[in-house]
Design an enzyme around this catalytic site. Structure first.
Site, PDB file in Angstrom:
ATOM      1  N   THR C  15      -8.644 -26.645 -40.307  1.00 49.13           N
ATOM      2  CA  THR C  15      -9.600 -26.162 -39.677  1.00 49.13           C
ATOM      3  C   THR C  15      -9.729 -25.509 -39.342  1.00 49.13           C
ATOM      4  O   THR C  15     -10.633 -24.292 -38.810  1.00 49.13           O
ATOM      5  CB  THR C  15     -10.663 -27.438 -38.818  1.00 49.13           C
ATOM      6  OG1 THR C  15     -10.024 -27.910 -38.129  1.00 49.13           O
ATOM      7  CG2 THR C  15     -10.904 -28.653 -40.199  1.00 49.13           C
ATOM      8  N   GLY C  16      -8.955 -24.872 -38.124  1.00 50.39           N
ATOM      9  CA  GLY C  16      -8.142 -23.484 -37.669  1.00 50.39           C
ATOM     10  C   GLY C  16      -7.865 -22.236 -38.494  1.00 50.39           C
ATOM     11  O   GLY C  16      -8.123 -22.204 -39.557  1.00 50.39           O
ATOM     12  N   VAL C  18      -5.034 -20.658 -39.051  1.00 50.48           N
ATOM     13  CA  VAL C  18      -4.325 -20.656 -39.759  1.00 50.48           C
ATOM     14  C   VAL C  18      -4.556 -21.932 -41.075  1.00 50.48           C
ATOM     15  O   VAL C  18      -3.609 -20.835 -42.564  1.00 50.48           O
ATOM     16  CB  VAL C  18      -3.115 -20.360 -39.121  1.00 50.48           C
ATOM     17  CG1 VAL C  18      -2.246 -21.177 -39.927  1.00 50.48           C
ATOM     18  CG2 VAL C  18      -2.540 -19.940 -38.255  1.00 50.48           C
ATOM     19  N   SER C  40      -8.009 -32.687 -36.888  1.00 52.86           N
ATOM     20  CA  SER C  40      -8.482 -33.757 -35.627  1.00 52.86           C
ATOM     21  C   SER C  40      -9.106 -34.947 -36.192  1.00 52.86           C
ATOM     22  O   SER C  40      -9.617 -34.749 -36.840  1.00 52.86           O
ATOM     23  CB  SER C  40      -9.415 -32.682 -34.336  1.00 52.86           C
ATOM     24  OG  SER C  40     -10.168 -32.672 -35.096  1.00 52.86           O
ATOM     25  N   SER C  43     -12.540 -34.746 -37.161  1.00 47.51           N
ATOM     26  CA  SER C  43     -13.154 -33.920 -38.192  1.00 47.51           C
ATOM     27  C   SER C  43     -13.022 -35.074 -38.990  1.00 47.51           C
ATOM     28  O   SER C  43     -13.447 -35.249 -40.196  1.00 47.51           O
ATOM     29  CB  SER C  43     -12.954 -33.041 -38.653  1.00 47.51           C
ATOM     30  OG  SER C  43     -12.616 -31.976 -37.733  1.00 47.51           O
ATOM     31  N   LEU C  89      -0.622 -26.208 -37.288  1.00 45.32           N
ATOM     32  CA  LEU C  89      -1.180 -27.169 -36.414  1.00 45.32           C
ATOM     33  C   LEU C  89      -1.008 -26.456 -34.428  1.00 45.32           C
ATOM     34  O   LEU C  89      -0.046 -25.533 -34.717  1.00 45.32           O
ATOM     35  CB  LEU C  89      -0.678 -27.939 -36.487  1.00 45.32           C
ATOM     36  CG  LEU C  89      -1.437 -29.256 -36.796  1.00 45.32           C
ATOM     37  CD1 LEU C  89       0.377 -30.382 -37.146  1.00 45.32           C
ATOM     38  CD2 LEU C  89      -2.430 -29.735 -36.705  1.00 45.32           C
ATOM     39  N   ASP C  90      -1.617 -26.273 -34.132  1.00 44.62           N
ATOM     40  CA  ASP C  90      -1.759 -25.347 -32.442  1.00 44.62           C
ATOM     41  C   ASP C  90      -0.673 -26.264 -31.747  1.00 44.62           C
ATOM     42  O   ASP C  90      -0.237 -27.346 -32.191  1.00 44.62           O
ATOM     43  CB  ASP C  90      -2.502 -25.572 -31.937  1.00 44.62           C
ATOM     44  CG  ASP C  90      -4.040 -24.998 -31.931  1.00 44.62           C
ATOM     45  OD1 ASP C  90      -3.234 -24.113 -32.401  1.00 44.62           O
ATOM     46  OD2 ASP C  90      -5.248 -25.517 -31.556  1.00 44.62           O
ATOM     47  N   CYS C 158       4.840 -13.949 -35.651  1.00 45.11           N
ATOM     48  CA  CYS C 158       3.395 -13.423 -36.441  1.00 45.11           C
ATOM     49  C   CYS C 158       4.500 -11.675 -35.970  1.00 45.11           C
ATOM     50  O   CYS C 158       4.226 -11.314 -36.861  1.00 45.11           O
ATOM     51  CB  CYS C 158       2.134 -12.953 -36.273  1.00 45.11           C
ATOM     52  SG  CYS C 158       1.676 -13.087 -35.010  1.00 45.11           S
ATOM     53  N   HIS C 257      -0.348  -5.979 -36.606  1.00 43.98           N
ATOM     54  CA  HIS C 257       0.490  -6.519 -35.183  1.00 43.98           C
ATOM     55  C   HIS C 257       1.047  -4.612 -35.987  1.00 43.98           C
ATOM     56  O   HIS C 257       2.332  -5.253 -36.800  1.00 43.98           O
ATOM     57  CB  HIS C 257       1.423  -7.519 -35.457  1.00 43.98           C
ATOM     58  CG  HIS C 257       0.364  -8.384 -35.022  1.00 43.98           C
ATOM     59  ND1 HIS C 257      -0.881  -8.803 -34.348  1.00 43.98           N
ATOM     60  CD2 HIS C 257       1.069  -9.368 -34.888  1.00 43.98           C
ATOM     61  CE1 HIS C 257      -1.108  -9.745 -33.762  1.00 43.98           C
ATOM     62  NE2 HIS C 257      -0.122 -10.662 -34.185  1.00 43.98           N
ATOM     63  N   ASN C 344      -0.883  -9.563 -39.744  1.00 47.18           N
ATOM     64  CA  ASN C 344      -0.535 -10.846 -39.063  1.00 47.18           C
ATOM     65  C   ASN C 344      -0.813 -12.230 -39.023  1.00 47.18           C
ATOM     66  O   ASN C 344      -0.613 -13.576 -39.298  1.00 47.18           O
ATOM     67  CB  ASN C 344      -0.769 -10.754 -37.200  1.00 47.18           C
ATOM     68  CG  ASN C 344      -2.141 -10.624 -36.717  1.00 47.18           C
ATOM     69  OD1 ASN C 344      -2.316  -9.667 -37.891  1.00 47.18           O
ATOM     70  ND2 ASN C 344      -2.386 -11.742 -36.524  1.00 47.18           N
TER      71      ASN C 344
END
Lengths: 367, 367, 367, 367
Positions: C15-16, C18, C40, C43, C89-90, C158, C257, C344
């Site tokens: 869901t993020g 990336v 997570s 979700s 993931l973060d 990135c 970038h 990026n």
């Protein structure tokens, strides 16, 4: 016609912002083949890539088959073989040049404003009123000498286009509109290049665009109206008075004109937001029915999220060929209010001209 | 009162965006002396500069005399010596905290939305309706136990403030308005910090701000209306029905809410654009007549240029304490249309509360 | 393997920001079929379109075949059938989750930073150093218990990705670089959603991105270096000392970038700008030679115009899978200076992981 | 001299962007009185407010005492009474006009680039090298005929100004610099009005500004160098070779040029970041010591926060008259790296010229 059976077409004002969009749309078109490019006298004689150097401002590179096409002066003799000439000219040169092309028996599909109010020229938003092409025989007949092919068809101002599509859907479903209040938030690309100075628009809104409000107010009536007198004149919505008021603002957005719209219907009681939403969703236009390759699959996309449509996220949906609406709800002053988005450089400009030509082809106006 | 004869004042929500503006306005005020800062329990006990570290987002640095002021919890006991408490609290904590402060016999001038619709609390735009302070004795009398000092006065939503000042000028000159259609283009600072994600607003417009349209539609009637029943209730403009419809949009502008406005008057024939312009230009409010130090010299500045007011160029005029209007012209749907600009972080927020307190001081409500 | 002969794959952190890019790249991939989505615990259990509601910030809509896929918790048991698991993931959850997936004998291609510096994990920019995959057998062997399939492969930060591709081309053509000075101007999307507050970046540059300079300085040496000790360790460019210094800035650009780069070569005399330009233009990487479907046609596009590459105009070239360079000229302090651009969110993130998997497939690491 | 004992001054190029800034700085100056405005022949004869209509792009309105000042052609006869003439002319007209004014025995303080490299004209950043005024007697003496008053003093390019102030502080504290690598991120206002097209810069960075890198590289040596040959020539830092390399980028920022800077000192070992920070903080320039009214209180403000200076938050500090630095740390390629910010329209332009004149007044060059 080319060896692949495509119609030969040309572009006037090929180095300008709208001209660049025409080139992108036509360089790989299934029915049209781009064979002639016209620009100012100073560019004439150069390969396109040199003529446009430093001014090509598209995300896509110049199409390979166009890079070395010679640029010509905007004179009819260089476009004789073209079945259709698309005009992306600025309004200053557009008037006499487009007239000269028509006089030379060429068919002009113009994005310029010059002939929009002309009583013989259709002002056609392809998702709305291609039935106005029916005045073409009369237009040809009125020329001196009469023409067997040449005509001028214009498309609408970019911000008009974005609102008139949902208005058409509403009139088709619920009968005439009575009053319309539109506030636009228009992208900088609507002003061409270099156009809006960054010092004027960064961290800012400019509450004025010269001539824009008048265009929305006037063009809407011509487009939503019909033909009269045996297809020799436009009725300008005269059977049902229509008051349109526009506020036009420039915002720091690259592409995509957003509009906050309130409307009142002649019909009482007015339709509900749910009925309006349904009318938008089911609206289908002739360009779709005729199978035009540049037509959107969905003429009016109804966004359900509370905060859509948004220019950046929704302008490229369907390659910018349709209109997005959202936030359909009751208006406590008029009847219904909603938000509308049009991609001003696509449906709001080049896509409209190309679609008009695709429709004209199917309806026999190009033969 | 301080040794310089200034009134001692405090700020609740001192580390937030509105709180920071209160601090800038009060750190060198001729009549008020800032003596107490309140913030969340987690900040309490720290010097202000540490409590606000990483969140101070003002062009001006933290005033020297505030940097080391200790931050306290938002509890009445820490603000006992304050003649006035300004609240820049978020709406979630504002409700119970402001009630507790009033119950502790403290005077609260709040920028939060919680008590704006309260039938006992004045909703005062200082350039419009400070006469609504007259309900204060009734508010105090209704408390259990009755209060001799404590009250809550709120100011309006930032976007409401920007349009209600010109509306007041119109009603004063021409009698009641009948319908109002407002489309706002609101700055990101209206949403606090971190507020609007840059990914949502760069090269974009978001056609939705939660709760904003309802605020404009409801608050306008309370502010433009009067008091009734011997100053114990608000009449909400009930003597002359007023329909207000708002479209609210977020634009990539840092400060300054712009609005495209159309209005219809009850009076027929409606005033001309020239008469409206004159009415705006000559409008003078009580804050000016009373000589309040934070009042603008000109309540409504009429811009003559075709493309003004603009947020970036006009928001800091008069330190953001007045309203700018321009583009006054006929509306073909309602009567008159124009553009209005308010500095949402100044008159739209902290300046309103401070001006309300300055007026209250002059009218005897702080003694 | 699926009925179409595709490899089944999953996405962690679906869901993020990336994760959303992974989904767009994998929803219609010729070799991989997306069968599992992890997010997570809150979700888990919901259809993807509900889990991501209000956070899907892509120009393209959610692919139809993904909208109703059920979201699962990031636990290996739900991904057992996957030949490859992509991790968006973060960094906070990535460490333990990716380790658990590897321990469950799953192959993880991660965009997170956690294992980039791990002495057993390859840090692979697909256009640069897929030869580092050769450490995989050693990585598997070192696990307790030994694994026959599971491993972790990371891709680079990135901004590192954008400069290390041209550095590789230079080292391949002219031998080792000695010093590198990089100043980045990085897009807001690099910080995820909501990420950078609009109040921080509109009309502004922020000269600091936490941890970014260290990443460029450290990762470059690992990526440009080789393997040693019979493919059991990274040499970190130790045979030829390499000094890298980075300045990282955030600019109000959505994607892309940009970097201003100066380099000094070990070789004297240093190559000329013309030689460098030629080396960039002819650089071809293994991903291209292996025919990976996501590989760019041109690894490094050399822009000839004086003012290119530019983020807005060049970031989507080749679907953002290559690197653009331009302004190659002499540096009066080091040897050569140039400008480099990477998309990026594409090559700088999801495209790298997908390309790494495509290469791994061709080199036999997925069987 | 005026009745208030002020020196009469004029502004050339008064309707341009720099000219507008001169007017704001001079309309209420304690020592100078603005008495003459020069612009193009087409503007001459009009009141200033008409001549500048549609081009006044300042947040402050046109000063009341300037609105009706008549605009004159840029001819010396109209400026005879001026003790100082400030030139905000574009470079095209600046060359001959400024020469003609000097030949007419007038003193010109110019922001144009034309005479910056002239071997007789001082290139003076007022916070750095007003000692270069010492060449003025020689400049006058070289004219044919010799002049007793007339001269030309130039100030530096806006981006040079922003870095040369910290460089001067470093050379004063630690001896000569050896190499400098500067990457700038420059505001759109540096390009005048209309200047940068919004289509070029919104959501974008342009990695090229014509001539800018050469200016930084060349001007730095002249400014940091001294005089030689008995004050008749500039030594251009020749006693200690100085290599300067610049990368110049345009970013979507209204005002404020930011630079990422790395430097190497001749002195070994190089100073530490702490020593550099201290050198910046204690740097005091002659303009301060002489009590010039436009001088900043702090020449170089050292920001301690990790993410400062930032253009939007720091450009107006001290009315833009000083330089802000931050992020002082070790550079692994050169010695020290840091970030520097200058307000390009203030110290980077008009403020420099005005300060130069204030210094010249105090040092006797205006009598």
């Amino acid at each position: 016609m080319t060896s692949q059976g495509k119609l030969k077409v040309g572009v006037l004002g090929a180095t300008g912002t709208v001209g660049q969009r025409f080139i992108l749309q036509l360089s790989n078109h299934p029915e049209f083949e781009l064979v002639a490019l016209g620009a100012s006298a100073s560019s004439a004689g150069n390969p396109y890539k040199d003529a446009v150097a430093g001014r090509w401002k598209q995300v896509q590179p110049i199409p390979g088959n166009v890079q070395d096409m010679p640029v010509k002066a905007c004179e009819p003799e260089h476009f004789k073989e073209c079945a259709v000439v698309f005009s992306g000219l600025d309004s200053t040169p557009a008037g006499p040049i487009e007239a000269a092309f028509r006089a030379a028996n060429l068919r002009v599909f113009s994005n310029a404003k010059n002939y929009r109010r002309d009583p013989l020229c259709p002002l056609v938003v392809p998702l709305v009123n291609p039935d106005h092409f029916a005045i073409i025989p009369h237009q040809k007949a009125q020329m001196q000498p009469q023409l067997d092919k040449g005509f001028i068809i214009t498309n609408a101002n970019c911000s008009t286009t974005g609102v008139v599509v949902p208005f058409k859907a509403l009139e088709e479903a619920f009968g005439p509109l009575e009053t319309i209040l539109v506030t636009t938030m228009q992208a900088i690309s609507g002003s061409g290049y270099p156009g809006v100075s960054s010092l004027d628009i960064l961290d800012n809104v400019v509450p004025y665009i010269s001539g824009e409000e008048e265009k929305i107010e006037w063009e809407t009536a011509k487009i939503l109206g019909g033909l009269k007198d045996n297809n020799t004149a436009f009725d300008l919505h005269e059977n049902s008075p229509l008051a349109v008021s526009a506020h036009c603002n420039r915002v720091p957005v690259i592409d995509g004109h957003l509009a906050s719209v309130s409307v009142r219907f002649a019909k009482r009681p007015a339709p509900s937001p749910e009925q309006v939403k349904e009318a938008f969703a089911k609206y289908t236009c002739e360009a779709q029915k005729l199978g035009c390759p540049s037509a959107p699959q969905i003429a009016i996309t109804v966004n359900e999220e509370a905060d859509r449509p948004q220019p950046r996220l929704d302008r490229d949906w369907q390659n910018g060929a349709g209109v997005n609406v959202g936030r359909i709800r009751k208006c406590s002053v008029l009847d219904i209010k909603f938000t509308s988005l049009v991609n001003n450089v696509m449906l709001g400009a080049a896509t409209s001209s190309v679609l008009n030509a695709e429709i004209a082809l199917r309806k026999g106006y190009l033969s």
